[in-house]
Design an enzyme around this catalytic site. Structure first.
Site, PDB file in Angstrom:
ATOM      1  N   ASP A   1       0.862  -1.141  -0.260  1.00 40.09           N
ATOM      2  CA  ASP A   1      -0.026  -0.349  -0.386  1.00 40.09           C
ATOM      3  C   ASP A   1       1.079   1.354  -0.478  1.00 40.09           C
ATOM      4  OD1 ASP A   1      -2.577   1.279   0.097  1.00 40.09           O
ATOM      5  OD2 ASP A   1      -1.688   1.905   2.404  1.00 40.09           O
TER       6      ASP A   1
ATOM      7  N   ASP B   1       3.492   0.421   4.219  1.00 40.20           N
ATOM      8  CA  ASP B   1       3.810  -0.634   5.020  1.00 40.20           C
ATOM      9  C   ASP B   1       3.408  -2.063   3.865  1.00 40.20           C
ATOM     10  OD1 ASP B   1       1.371   0.186   4.097  1.00 40.20           O
ATOM     11  OD2 ASP B   1       0.162  -0.511   6.271  1.00 40.20           O
TER      12      ASP B   1
ATOM     13  N   TYR C   1      -8.821   2.506   5.754  1.00 40.95           N
ATOM     14  CA  TYR C   1      -9.765   2.844   4.579  1.00 40.95           C
ATOM     15  C   TYR C   1     -10.659   2.870   4.801  1.00 40.95           C
ATOM     16  CZ  TYR C   1      -5.354   3.495   2.738  1.00 40.95           C
ATOM     17  OH  TYR C   1      -3.767   3.661   1.921  1.00 40.95           O
TER      18      TYR C   1
ATOM     19  N   GLU D   1       5.389   9.820   4.265  1.00 41.68           N
ATOM     20  CA  GLU D   1       4.512   8.241   3.701  1.00 41.68           C
ATOM     21  C   GLU D   1       4.804   8.710   1.870  1.00 41.68           C
ATOM     22  OE1 GLU D   1       2.461   6.476   6.209  1.00 41.68           O
ATOM     23  OE2 GLU D   1       2.556   4.130   5.102  1.00 41.68           O
TER      24      GLU D   1
END
Ligand SMILES: *[C@@H]1O[C@H](CO)[C@@H](O)[C@H](O)[C@H]1NC(C)=O
Ligand SMILES: *[C@@H]1O[C@H](CO)[C@@H](O)[C@H](O)[C@H]1NC(C)=O
Length: 461
Positions: A72, A75, A226, A428
């Site tokens: 994703d 991670d 999510y 990220e």
């Protein structure tokens, strides 16, 4: 003589390109590599990322193979919702702007890249059982590990949506990926047999999504990460892509029934609506859809959606770059459909140029682009060598593996930014972050190589 002159005139036309403030072709080339770094499963012999190897090759459920797909973000969970969104948004870039990939010499790389999640989605969908796997990996146990994907050993449970646990959001979004993938592989990527498999899966998955309505996180444990706020938008986009792919009118009437009227807050993994509006305007030419596209672009370009002092659309503190890049992609699509093309392309350039360096720090938020870019993105594979089992998020120094092409979350609301590995809000990367960015680059390259890109707007600071 006449023939020669005609040839020269044509060659001159073909060669005329608008100049661009940044090298969009290089930025596009790098972005494809980011997706190659996110690959899960057994890697092909031509894997271009030297620091990646096979990982999670045993992903599956009771003997059913679910290896493959993309990790994703920083991670290693395979979350279906953002992966499907990234997939269809990248596919749309290839459907709308194939000439950009060709001019960049990246068609083959892009075809390999977008094929990866599509092959995975075909494994996830079992039509005979009405079962669609929407996640592999557990968010909590995954997030408690800091190491390379090749070294992870935690269990990776798979979860699915079914008739008794419906998820028309995640299934619908995957329909958009499969149907747009059908168009990509039928045309630009030239694989008719794979294209046919994608369309066939899209048809049955669409029926499953439409006939079993519900939010997937009502019964799957994905909601902490999510959470989906609606499934109407996914069904609207799915029906729109099915209408575009097949030309069948029943899909168009479905799309009309699912599509809500209004200006979307944003375009992202949790909201397909403005993307659906673009596809539906493309298919129908109707003002109803056009108005929502035009109003969306102007809400961002006018500054009604907040901008930082130096001009980045600042929709959310969490990953503002992707919201801006996603709006930029919608703007290039609007331009390609003749909707206030110059204004739309000026806005798209302002956002992409900010991300590539038109900001007070002079930093490129895309890793590997230019000379100054993030060195410590929040990404385990980049942060940890495959050979090192004692890697920590707190290790000093830059990440040992440069994550080329990844676009980090972005600055704060005062254009401020620092390159901290543990700052997952600003530093990220994610498969959904890069998708609008890459497709916006394709759009801008298309306008540049057809000599129709307006001059780059002056940097906001
Ligand atoms: C869409 O919404 C706008 C603004 O609320 C309204 O003026 C318009 O009539 C609506 N159109 C349709 C077709 O519902
Ligand atoms: C990293 O450092 C922070 C404090 O700076 C600490 O809270 C955290 O536990 C450390 N993490 C690891 C895995 O060592």
């Amino acid at each position: 003589m006449i023939v020669t002159l005609l040839f020269l005139a044509t060659a001159a036309l073909i060669n005329a390109e608008s100049s661009t403030r940044y090298d969009y072709k290089e930025a596009l080339r790098l972005s494809i590599l980011f997706y190659d770094a996110q690959r899960s499963g057994r890697l092909p012999a031509d894997n271009p990322i030297p620091w990646r190897g096979d990982s999670a090759v045993d992903d599956g459920d009771a003997g059913h193979d679910l290896s493959g797909g993309w990790y994703d973000a920083g991670d290693h969970v395979k979350f279906g919702l953002p992966m499907a969104w990234a997939s269809w948004v990248l596919n749309y870039g290839l459907v709308a702007f194939p000439d950009a990939y060709e001019a960049t010499g990246q068609t083959a790389m892009a075809c390999d890249s977008v094929r990866w999640p599509l092959e995975y989605f075909l494994k996830c969908w079992i039509p005979s059982e009405n079962k669609f796997y929407a996640q592999v990996g557990d968010g909590n146990s995954d997030h408690s590990f800091w190491g390379s994907p090749e070294n992870m050993r935690m269990s990776r449970p798979a979860s699915a949506v079914t008739t008794s646990c419906p998820g028309s959001d995640v299934a619908g979004k995957t329909v958009s990926a499969l149907a747009s993938g059908y168009l990509v592989f039928k045309d630009t990527c030239g694989d008719a047999s794979f294209a046919a498999d994608l369309l066939s899966a899209a048809e049955s998955l669409y029926a499953f999504a439409k006939n079993n309505k519900g939010l997937y996180d009502d019964c799957m444990a994905a909601g902490d990460f999510y959470s989906s706020s609606s499934y109407q938008d996914e069904l609207a986009a799915a029906a729109a892509w099915m209408a575009k792919a097949t030309g069948e009118s029943s899909y168009l009437s479905d799309a009309r029934s699912f599509y809500p009227n209004g200006t979307a807050w944003g375009f992202n993994w949790n909201d397909d609506n403005v993307g659906a509006a673009v596809v539906l305007y493309d298919v129908t030419g109707e003002d109803f859809f056009k108005n929502d596209v035009v109003n969306f672009v102007s809400s961002y370009s006018s500054g009604r959606v907040q901008k930082t002092p130096c001009g980045l659309s600042y929709r959310d503190k969490w990953g503002p770059n992707r919201h801006a890049a996603n709006a930029a992609f919608i703007a290039t699509l609007a331009a390609s459909l003749g909707l206030n093309a110059n204004e739309a392309n000026e806005y798209a350039q302002s956002q992409i140029n900010y991300i590539l360096g038109d900001n007070p720090l002079g930093i490129s938020y895309e890793i590997g682009f230019g000379n100054y870019f993030p060195k410590k993105p929040h990404h385990r594979g980049s942060s940890c060598r495959m050979s090192d089992n004692s890697c920590s998020i707190n290790d000093s120094g830059d990440n040992p593996n440069q994550l080329d092409g990844g676009m980090v979350g972005g600055p704060g609301d005062a254009d401020d930014y620092s390159d901290d590995r543990d700052d997952y809000v600003h530093n990220e990367v994610a498969v959904d972050y890069n998708a609008g960015f890459q497709s916006a680059l394709a759009g801008l390259i298309h306008f540049a190589i057809t000599d129709s890109l307006p001059a780059a707007p002056a940097p906001g600071c």
